[in-house]
Design a protein around this motif. Structure first.
Motif, PDB file in Angstrom:
ATOM      1  N   ASP A 193       0.841  -1.193   0.000  1.00  0.00           N
ATOM      2  CA  ASP A 193       0.000   0.000   0.000  1.00  0.00           C
ATOM      3  C   ASP A 193       0.881   1.251   0.000  1.00  0.00           C
ATOM      4  OD1 ASP A 193       0.826   0.667   2.638  1.00  0.00           O
ATOM      5  OD2 ASP A 193      -0.778  -0.552   3.495  1.00  0.00           O
ATOM      6  N   ARG A 194       0.255   2.407  -0.025  1.00  0.00           N
ATOM      7  CA  ARG A 194       0.993   3.662  -0.191  1.00  0.00           C
ATOM      8  C   ARG A 194       1.888   3.987   1.002  1.00  0.00           C
ATOM      9  NH1 ARG A 194      -0.399   6.827  -4.402  1.00  0.00           N
ATOM     10  NH2 ARG A 194      -2.251   6.215  -5.606  1.00  0.00           N
ATOM     11  N   THR A 195       1.625   3.403   2.140  1.00  0.00           N
ATOM     12  CA  THR A 195       2.433   3.690   3.321  1.00  0.00           C
ATOM     13  C   THR A 195       3.586   2.712   3.496  1.00  0.00           C
ATOM     14  OG1 THR A 195       1.049   2.331   4.772  1.00  0.00           O
ATOM     15  CG2 THR A 195       0.402   4.636   4.465  1.00  0.00           C
ATOM     16  N   SER A 196       3.652   1.684   2.654  1.00  0.00           N
ATOM     17  CA  SER A 196       4.695   0.666   2.817  1.00  0.00           C
ATOM     18  C   SER A 196       6.070   1.230   2.478  1.00  0.00           C
ATOM     19  CB  SER A 196       4.412  -0.530   1.911  1.00  0.00           C
ATOM     20  OG  SER A 196       5.518  -1.414   1.898  1.00  0.00           O
ATOM     21  N   PRO A 197       7.068   0.945   3.305  1.00  0.00           N
ATOM     22  CA  PRO A 197       8.424   1.392   2.983  1.00  0.00           C
ATOM     23  C   PRO A 197       9.029   0.657   1.800  1.00  0.00           C
ATOM     24  CG  PRO A 197       8.447  -0.016   4.928  1.00  0.00           C
ATOM     25  CD  PRO A 197       7.003   0.237   4.601  1.00  0.00           C
ATOM     26  N   PHE A 198       8.371  -0.410   1.329  1.00  0.00           N
ATOM     27  CA  PHE A 198       8.922  -1.207   0.225  1.00  0.00           C
ATOM     28  C   PHE A 198       8.178  -0.985  -1.088  1.00  0.00           C
ATOM     29  CE2 PHE A 198       9.431  -3.720   4.213  1.00  0.00           C
ATOM     30  CZ  PHE A 198      10.768  -3.432   4.398  1.00  0.00           C
ATOM     31  N   ARG A 199       7.260  -0.059  -1.112  1.00  0.00           N
ATOM     32  CA  ARG A 199       6.464   0.183  -2.312  1.00  0.00           C
ATOM     33  C   ARG A 199       7.341   0.632  -3.484  1.00  0.00           C
ATOM     34  NH1 ARG A 199       1.039   1.501  -3.662  1.00  0.00           N
ATOM     35  NH2 ARG A 199       0.883   2.983  -5.386  1.00  0.00           N
ATOM     36  N   SER A 200       8.196   1.630  -3.265  1.00  0.00           N
ATOM     37  CA  SER A 200       9.048   2.132  -4.346  1.00  0.00           C
ATOM     38  C   SER A 200      10.050   1.082  -4.791  1.00  0.00           C
ATOM     39  CB  SER A 200       9.784   3.401  -3.895  1.00  0.00           C
ATOM     40  OG  SER A 200       8.883   4.460  -3.692  1.00  0.00           O
ATOM     41  N   TRP A 201      10.592   0.346  -3.812  1.00  0.00           N
ATOM     42  CA  TRP A 201      11.556  -0.713  -4.150  1.00  0.00           C
ATOM     43  C   TRP A 201      10.887  -1.787  -5.008  1.00  0.00           C
ATOM     44  CZ3 TRP A 201      11.284  -5.903  -2.820  1.00  0.00           C
ATOM     45  CH2 TRP A 201      12.409  -6.674  -3.151  1.00  0.00           C
ATOM     46  N   ALA A 202       9.691  -2.227  -4.620  1.00  0.00           N
ATOM     47  CA  ALA A 202       8.997  -3.275  -5.371  1.00  0.00           C
ATOM     48  C   ALA A 202       8.662  -2.789  -6.782  1.00  0.00           C
ATOM     49  CB  ALA A 202       7.729  -3.694  -4.632  1.00  0.00           C
ATOM     50  N   THR A 203       8.263  -1.518  -6.914  1.00  0.00           N
ATOM     51  CA  THR A 203       7.971  -0.969  -8.244  1.00  0.00           C
ATOM     52  C   THR A 203       9.233  -0.940  -9.094  1.00  0.00           C
ATOM     53  OG1 THR A 203       6.190   0.392  -7.341  1.00  0.00           O
ATOM     54  CG2 THR A 203       7.087   1.039  -9.482  1.00  0.00           C
ATOM     55  N   TRP A 204      10.336  -0.549  -8.498  1.00  0.00           N
ATOM     56  CA  TRP A 204      11.624  -0.514  -9.216  1.00  0.00           C
ATOM     57  C   TRP A 204      12.015  -1.923  -9.668  1.00  0.00           C
ATOM     58  CZ3 TRP A 204      16.518  -2.538  -7.983  1.00  0.00           C
ATOM     59  CH2 TRP A 204      17.576  -2.055  -8.771  1.00  0.00           C
ATOM     60  N   MET A 205      11.794  -2.909  -8.790  1.00  0.00           N
ATOM     61  CA  MET A 205      12.130  -4.291  -9.128  1.00  0.00           C
ATOM     62  C   MET A 205      11.293  -4.800 -10.296  1.00  0.00           C
ATOM     63  SD  MET A 205      14.482  -5.988  -7.382  1.00  0.00           S
ATOM     64  CE  MET A 205      13.900  -7.670  -7.226  1.00  0.00           C
ATOM     65  N   ARG A 206      10.040  -4.416 -10.341  1.00  0.00           N
ATOM     66  CA  ARG A 206       9.131  -4.927 -11.372  1.00  0.00           C
ATOM     67  C   ARG A 206       9.270  -4.169 -12.692  1.00  0.00           C
ATOM     68  NH1 ARG A 206       4.591  -4.613  -6.823  1.00  0.00           N
ATOM     69  NH2 ARG A 206       4.943  -6.625  -5.811  1.00  0.00           N
TER      70      ARG A 206
END
Length: 259
Positions: free
Chosen positions: A38-51
């Protein structure tokens, strides 16, 4: 619920790893990659970068590892060997030298009959070609998913360790155990934490190694096999916007972050 029973001797044998364990970070980051962020997750940007940016470089390795360690109630203990180490090569080497019987037993517990698919079947049988692929996948995944953010991740660990040092100095091991992470409760002689299954771990004088983890989120994690050296992997809870470009890491990260 996880319940860890300490003796007096165990309290004196609490060890705190001074490093992030690359093997735990590989597995737990894979689980974050497969989770809905979700938008508050600290891993959101990392996961998007990975994908997106890193997908072609790391996709095959991530898929191979994910097949062996899906985010279920149990994943194979052999992927996170003890004793903990900061060295990726040592961790991978330990994985590749696990006895065949243990490989087969733990994979069967994690994914059912591993022989339904050639890839886990080859690992369960300790076939050299498949073990070589496993080692290569671990190295490739780490190099493309974690290494580009080494400075940012280790900075968060350093900040966490400063907190631990103050707590240890002010209140000893008791203060450390009382403030490990949200949800973890220390009511001597038992440490409890939310867990997907009921699990009782009796330390029985062996002590325990506390392993701070960047990619652990929510519940702490321990090894399922009670005969292995006890560990507790717990989240250090990085801030939401930890992901910033590392100098020299490549303009792919910069493009993703709009820099």
């Amino acid at each position: 619920m996880l319940r860890i029973a300490f003796t007096l001797a165990d309290v004196g044998r609490v060890r705190i790893a001074d490093h992030l364990d690359p093997m735990w970070e590989i597995v737990l980051s894979l689980h974050q990659l497969g989770a809905r962020q979700d938008r508050t997750s600290p891993f959101r940007s990392w996961a998007t970068w990975m994908r997106t940016i890193a997908r072609q470089r790391v996709g095959a390795a991530a898929a191979s590892l994910y097949d062996l360690a899906p985010p279920r109630r149990y994943f194979p203990d052999f992927l996170t060997p003890v004793p903990t180490t900061a060295c990726l090569d040592e961790g991978v080497d330990a994985v590749l030298h696990v006895p065949r019987a243990r490989l087969s037993r733990e994979l069967a517990r994690a994914i059912g009959d591993p022989h339904r698919s050639p890839w886990p079947a080859g690992i369960a049988a300790a076939k050299p070609r498949h073990l070589h692929r496993l080692g290569a996948s671990l190295h490739t995944y780490h190099a493309n998913a974690l290494a580009p953010f080494h400075d940012q991740i280790t900075a968060q660990l350093a900040a966490h360790r400063r907190q631990l040092t103050r707590r240890l100095a002010d209140g000893g091991v008791d203060a450390v155990l009382r403030n490990l992470a949200p949800g973890i409760r220390w009511e001597p002689p038992v440490l409890t934490a939310p867990y997907p299954v009921d699990l009782d771990l009796n330390l029985a004088g062996r002590g325990i190694t506390l392993i701070p983890s960047f990619f652990c989120q929510g519940n702490p994690v321990t090894l399922a096999d009670p005969d292995l050296d006890p560990v507790l992997v717990y989240p250090i809870n990085p801030p939401q916007h930890w992901m910033q470009p590392q100098t020299g890491a490549g303009d792919g990260i910069d493009r993703h972050l709009g820099r």
